[in-house]
Design an enzyme around this catalytic site. Structure first.
Site, short mmCIF file in Angstrom:
data_model
loop_
_atom_site.label_atom_id
_atom_site.label_comp_id
_atom_site.label_asym_id
_atom_site.label_seq_id
_atom_site.Cartn_x
_atom_site.Cartn_y
_atom_site.Cartn_z
N ALA A 1 0.87 -1.17 0.00
CA ALA A 1 0.00 0.00 0.00
C ALA A 1 0.91 1.23 0.00
O ALA A 1 2.07 1.15 0.40
CB ALA A 1 -0.89 -0.01 1.24
N GLU B 1 -0.64 -9.32 -0.12
CA GLU B 1 -2.06 -9.50 0.21
C GLU B 1 -2.93 -9.58 -1.04
O GLU B 1 -3.85 -10.40 -1.11
CB GLU B 1 -2.52 -8.35 1.12
CG GLU B 1 -1.92 -8.47 2.52
CD GLU B 1 -2.12 -7.22 3.38
OE1 GLU B 1 -1.81 -6.12 2.89
OE2 GLU B 1 -2.60 -7.36 4.51
N1 CO8 Z 1 4.50 3.11 -1.06
C1 CO8 Z 1 4.83 4.25 -1.71
N2 CO8 Z 1 5.92 4.35 -2.51
C2 CO8 Z 1 6.70 3.26 -2.64
C3 CO8 Z 1 6.41 2.04 -2.01
C4 CO8 Z 1 5.24 1.98 -1.18
N3 CO8 Z 1 4.85 0.86 -0.55
N4 CO8 Z 1 7.37 1.15 -2.32
C5 CO8 Z 1 8.20 1.78 -3.13
N5 CO8 Z 1 7.83 3.06 -3.34
C6 CO8 Z 1 8.47 4.09 -4.16
C7 CO8 Z 1 9.69 4.68 -3.46
O1 CO8 Z 1 9.32 5.67 -2.55
C8 CO8 Z 1 10.47 5.20 -4.63
O2 CO8 Z 1 9.91 6.41 -5.04
P1 CO8 Z 1 10.88 7.66 -5.42
O3 CO8 Z 1 11.68 7.17 -6.61
O4 CO8 Z 1 9.92 8.76 -5.76
O5 CO8 Z 1 11.73 7.92 -4.23
C9 CO8 Z 1 10.19 4.20 -5.73
O6 CO8 Z 1 9.01 3.50 -5.32
C10 CO8 Z 1 11.29 3.19 -5.90
O7 CO8 Z 1 11.53 2.58 -4.64
P2 CO8 Z 1 12.99 2.49 -3.98
O8 CO8 Z 1 13.86 3.60 -4.44
O9 CO8 Z 1 12.80 2.33 -2.50
O10 CO8 Z 1 13.50 1.12 -4.64
P3 CO8 Z 1 14.56 0.09 -4.03
O11 CO8 Z 1 14.89 -0.85 -5.13
O12 CO8 Z 1 15.66 0.81 -3.36
O13 CO8 Z 1 13.73 -0.70 -2.89
C11 CO8 Z 1 11.84 -1.84 -1.97
C12 CO8 Z 1 12.63 -1.49 -3.24
C13 CO8 Z 1 12.69 -2.75 -1.07
C14 CO8 Z 1 10.59 -2.57 -2.39
C15 CO8 Z 1 11.51 -0.54 -1.21
O14 CO8 Z 1 10.92 0.38 -2.11
C16 CO8 Z 1 10.55 -0.73 -0.07
O15 CO8 Z 1 10.94 -1.22 0.97
N6 CO8 Z 1 9.27 -0.35 -0.28
C17 CO8 Z 1 8.28 -0.43 0.76
C18 CO8 Z 1 7.83 -1.86 0.95
C19 CO8 Z 1 6.83 -1.95 2.06
O16 CO8 Z 1 7.13 -1.73 3.22
N7 CO8 Z 1 5.61 -2.32 1.72
C20 CO8 Z 1 4.54 -2.49 2.68
C21 CO8 Z 1 3.80 -1.21 2.85
S1 CO8 Z 1 2.61 -1.33 4.14
C22 CO8 Z 1 1.32 -2.13 3.44
O17 CO8 Z 1 1.35 -2.53 2.33
C23 CO8 Z 1 0.13 -2.31 4.32
C24 CO8 Z 1 -1.05 -2.84 3.57
C25 CO8 Z 1 -2.30 -2.69 4.37
C26 CO8 Z 1 -2.70 -1.26 4.48
C27 CO8 Z 1 -3.90 -1.10 5.35
C28 CO8 Z 1 -4.17 0.36 5.56
C29 CO8 Z 1 -5.02 0.61 6.72
#
Ligand code: CO8
Length: 263
Positions: A63, A111
């Site tokens: 998300a 999910e």
């Molecule tokens: N949300 C928003 N933006 C994201 C997300 C995300 N989940 N994941 C990646 N991005 C964006 C980054 O911010 C980045 O944007 P920008 O270039 O503008 O800075 C772009 O995508 C590329 O990402 P990275 O530069 O971080 O790429 P890397 O190769 O370095 O890393 C990863 C890749 C490991 C996947 C890393 O991006 C990461 O850890 N992302 C987050 C993963 C995460 O924690 N996901 C779980 C989120 S919580 C969730 O899903 C809860 C669901 C239920 C919600 C219920 C609500 C009530």
């Protein structure tokens, strides 16, 4: 639509979450567009769906953390409900849905894949529920579906530790059915979907309903669900054609029991 593309190839529909600049993270707009896409699918001409993510790096990286970061308690619950409603629509969609997981499937990404009937993935896929590291619980069904798919012990380990797992481990614990080189993933997904679409469509739908509804109740009720859906098939032209082909010993026809959509 800005973030979802839909393509139809024969009886198979391909939904692509297309927000690669954010690794296909699910914000409200993506969820709304996915909802609209599902509503617009013509179920008379579509027999199986594939769900995938745009690009080579990510299926869905969760998300949208930016959108969630400032939510209040009530807004958090509302966002959870928004995702859950769409995922439930996907899960109970009348036709089979295959998730072709082409990279990160984290949080909401893991999910949404679990809301599909079948998961296959590329060798570079990474699955995980990292939410507790962000100070939240999984909120789009992860606490419920992961435990049902891989067992409570393994689900609890993944969720409590927030440790990501690679494709081979996802395969070992039964989270995915198969792992393919990235370049072959969509071809394999389409092959599986076409194989499903070549079978009697009402029978396939009834199988999905029997399995899903049956899993919610005890065995005595479950077999009654199966009996009803089994009986319904005898009102279809597919049943008459399929069994007729077999009895006529017509090998060519026997291989393609398909023809009709109608009851
Ligand atoms: N949300 C928003 N933006 C994201 C997300 C995300 N989940 N994941 C990646 N991005 C964006 C980054 O911010 C980045 O944007 P920008 O270039 O503008 O800075 C772009 O995508 C590329 O990402 P990275 O530069 O971080 O790429 P890397 O190769 O370095 O890393 C990863 C890749 C490991 C996947 C890393 O991006 C990461 O850890 N992302 C987050 C993963 C995460 O924690 N996901 C779980 C989120 S919580 C969730 O899903 C809860 C669901 C239920 C919600 C219920 C609500 C009530």
């Amino acid at each position: 639509m800005e973030f979802i593309t839909y393509e139809q190839e024969g009886f198979v529909g391909v939904i692509t979450i297309n927000r690669p600049q954010a690794l296909n993270a699910l914000n409200s707009q993506v969820l709304d567009e996915l909802n609209e896409t599902l509503d617009s699918i013509n179920l008379d001409t579509t027999r199986a769906l594939i769900l995938t993510g745009a690009g080579e790096k990510s299926f869905v990286a969760g998300a949208d953390i930016g959108e969630m970061s400032t939510l209040t308690k009530a807004e958090g619950e509302a966002f959870g409900k928004k995702g859950n409603d769409v995922f439930r629509k996907l899960e109970t969609f009348p036709i089979p849905v295959i998730a072709a997981v082409n990279g990160f499937a984290l949080g909401g990404g893991c999910e949404i894949s679990m809301s599909c009937d079948i998961r296959i993935c590329s060798e570079n896929a990474i699955f995980g529920q990292p939410e507790v590291g962000l100070g939240i619980t999984p909120g789009f069904g992860g606490t419920q579906r992961l435990a049902r798919l891989v067992g409570a012990g393994m689900a609890k380990q993944m969720i409590y530790t927030a440790r990501n797992i690679k494709a081979d481990e996802a395969y070992r614990i039964g989270l995915v059915n198969a792992v393919y080189p990235a370049a072959e993933l969509m071809e394999q997904a389409k092959k599986m979907a076409a194989g499903i679409a070549a079978n009697a469509p009402i029978a396939v739908r009834n199988c999905k309903k029997a399995i899903d509804d049956g899993l919610q109740v005890d065995m005595d009720e479950a077999i009654v669900i199966e009996e009803k859906l089994f009986g319904d098939c005898f009102e279809t032209e597919d049943q008459k054609a399929g069994m007729g082909n077999f009895l006529e010993k017509d090998k060519e026809k026997k291989l393609k029991v398909v023809p009709f959509q109608n009851k």
